[in-house]
Motif scaffolding. Structure first.
Motif, PDB file in Angstrom:
ATOM      1  N   UNK A  37      -3.519  48.705  71.071  1.00 36.97           N
ATOM      2  CA  UNK A  37      -4.591  48.054  70.311  1.00 36.97           C
ATOM      3  C   UNK A  37      -4.572  46.557  70.578  1.00 36.97           C
ATOM      4  N   UNK A  38      -5.763  46.000  70.720  1.00 38.50           N
ATOM      5  CA  UNK A  38      -5.974  44.577  70.997  1.00 38.50           C
ATOM      6  C   UNK A  38      -5.540  44.175  72.407  1.00 38.50           C
ATOM      7  N   UNK A  39      -5.224  45.165  73.233  1.00 40.74           N
ATOM      8  CA  UNK A  39      -4.961  44.902  74.642  1.00 40.74           C
ATOM      9  C   UNK A  39      -6.236  45.180  75.434  1.00 40.74           C
ATOM     10  N   UNK A  40      -6.403  44.478  76.543  1.00 37.61           N
ATOM     11  CA  UNK A  40      -7.571  44.673  77.397  1.00 37.61           C
ATOM     12  C   UNK A  40      -7.113  45.078  78.790  1.00 37.61           C
ATOM     13  N   UNK A  41      -7.685  46.172  79.291  1.00 31.66           N
ATOM     14  CA  UNK A  41      -7.353  46.699  80.614  1.00 31.66           C
ATOM     15  C   UNK A  41      -8.617  46.702  81.459  1.00 31.66           C
ATOM     16  N   UNK A  42      -8.525  46.143  82.659  1.00 30.77           N
ATOM     17  CA  UNK A  42      -9.677  46.100  83.571  1.00 30.77           C
ATOM     18  C   UNK A  42      -9.411  46.992  84.768  1.00 30.77           C
ATOM     19  N   UNK A  43     -10.328  47.908  85.041  1.00 28.89           N
ATOM     20  CA  UNK A  43     -10.267  48.684  86.282  1.00 28.89           C
ATOM     21  C   UNK A  43     -10.988  47.882  87.359  1.00 28.89           C
ATOM     22  N   UNK A  44     -10.201  47.332  88.272  1.00 26.54           N
ATOM     23  CA  UNK A  44     -10.699  46.407  89.290  1.00 26.54           C
ATOM     24  C   UNK A  44     -10.731  47.161  90.618  1.00 26.54           C
ATOM     25  N   UNK A  45     -11.861  47.817  90.882  1.00 25.72           N
ATOM     26  CA  UNK A  45     -11.954  48.713  92.032  1.00 25.72           C
ATOM     27  C   UNK A  45     -12.848  48.111  93.113  1.00 25.72           C
ATOM     28  N   UNK A  46     -12.227  47.849  94.269  1.00 22.97           N
ATOM     29  CA  UNK A  46     -12.949  47.337  95.439  1.00 22.97           C
ATOM     30  C   UNK A  46     -13.294  48.475  96.395  1.00 22.97           C
ATOM     31  N   UNK A  47     -13.086  49.696  95.973  1.00 22.03           N
ATOM     32  CA  UNK A  47     -13.328  50.883  96.778  1.00 22.03           C
ATOM     33  C   UNK A  47     -13.823  51.974  95.830  1.00 22.03           C
ATOM     34  N   UNK A  48     -14.729  52.837  96.273  1.00 21.96           N
ATOM     35  CA  UNK A  48     -15.258  53.865  95.374  1.00 21.96           C
ATOM     36  C   UNK A  48     -14.173  54.811  94.873  1.00 21.96           C
TER      37      UNK A  48
END
Length: 317
Positions: free
Chosen positions: A46-57
């Motif tokens: 909770x209160x954490x932020x996760x980014x999916x950083x995808x440079x490929x499909x």
């Protein structure tokens, strides 16, 4: 290469399974199994932020990480390279640093270049976590973990007597490399009756040290004899365009897993495939949908494994 652990030996990033301590690998598998069994720390992130950083499909890997982060109570941001500032020339490093400045705690990164994820981890701030969701031909550590979890569930935690066969395009496969690293860490092929077998056409097998300690064959029928698990790899269609495979039919005739072929394996042998499958090329419908197939269990286990990874890396920070 940037260290995956901090000075106290705690996991800071997950970039590869190569040289990952056995106790760390086992902790992640055991935590994932506990999650499968229903043990979840509610709102652990909770209160954490996760980014999916995808440079490929990606479909299954991205969605699996999204589901994992959401189940742990994290906020999830999705980065799509095709609609981002990278199309205007922004570097991957600047993209990461920009999003990091918004208060993001962890990045799940997929990239087409070998080593690109480690480079982004090196650029990240001291409190930021980076997870490799697949880079080039190099590594796909969470796929390796979910494959090991699936094998443990089917064959037990003791890998010391297992014979495992990996089939297909190992040369271009980050999945195969992470699987090999994990199997070696768990003791397969190092002593006793256990064995890692690898099979595929010569043009699709690496000629470096990737297959050290493996029994390598180009005869699929012979390689299948008595194995406990068959790990099929997806054949990328561009390999035919590159002239590495004469035709899809020829590949299937030589290396396609059929029900008749599977009968050469040990009784109760299981079948894995990382997906997406080319049905009728590397695997037949009867096998993919049959009782020995663990392919959908792999997908389900992917969420638990990625929960275990994110929780281990972020909880308590």
């Amino acid at each position: 290469m940037i260290s995956q652990t901090d000075p106290e030996g705690r996991l800071r990033h997950l970039l590869t399974l190569e040289h990952l301590p056995r106790e760390t690998l086992l902790h992640l598998l055991e935590r994932a199994q506990a999650i499968v069994d229903g043990e979840i720390v509610d709102a652990a992130l909770a209160r954490r932020a996760v980014c999916t950083l995808f440079f490929e499909p990606s479909t299954r890997t991205r969605m699996s990480f999204q589901r994992a982060a959401q189940r742990l109570g994290a906020d999830v941001l999705n980065f799509d390279a095709s609609t981002s500032s990278t199309t205007k020339g922004e570097s991957g490093r600047d993209t990461l640093k920009t999003i990091e400045a918004m208060g993001v705690d962890a990045f799940v990164v997929r990239h087409h270049e070998d080593g690109a994820v480690a480079a982004l981890a090196a650029a990240a701030g001291p409190g930021t976590v980076v997870v490799n969701a697949g880079d080039g031909r190099h590594a796909h550590p969470t796929q390796g973990l979910l494959d090991m979890l699936t094998l443990r569930q089917a064959r037990g935690a003791d890998f010391s007597r297992l014979k495992i066969l990996i089939v297909g395009d190992v040369k271009h496969s980050r999945v195969a490399r992470s699987g090999l690293h994990a199997l070696r860490t768990l003791g397969v092929g190092s002593d006793g009756p256990s064995e890692i077998r690898v099979c595929g056409p010569a043009a699709l097998l690496p000629d470096d040290g990737t297959l050290a300690g493996c029994t390598v064959s180009r005869d699929f029928d012979a390689a299948l004899e008595g194995v406990d698990a068959v790990m099929m790899l997806r054949l990328q269609r561009e390999r035919m365009d590159e002239g590495l495979v004469p035709s899809l039919r020829a590949y299937h005739d030589a290396y396609g897993l059929t029900a008749a072929r599977l009968r050469r394996a040990a009784p109760g042998a299981v079948v894995l495939h990382p997906g997406p499958m080319n049905r009728g090329v590397e695997i037949d419908d009867e096998v993919a949908d049959g009782p020995q197939s663990l392919i959908l269990r792999q997908v389900a286990n992917g969420v638990a494994v990625r929960m275990a990874v994110l929780e281990t890396l972020l909880a308590g920070r």
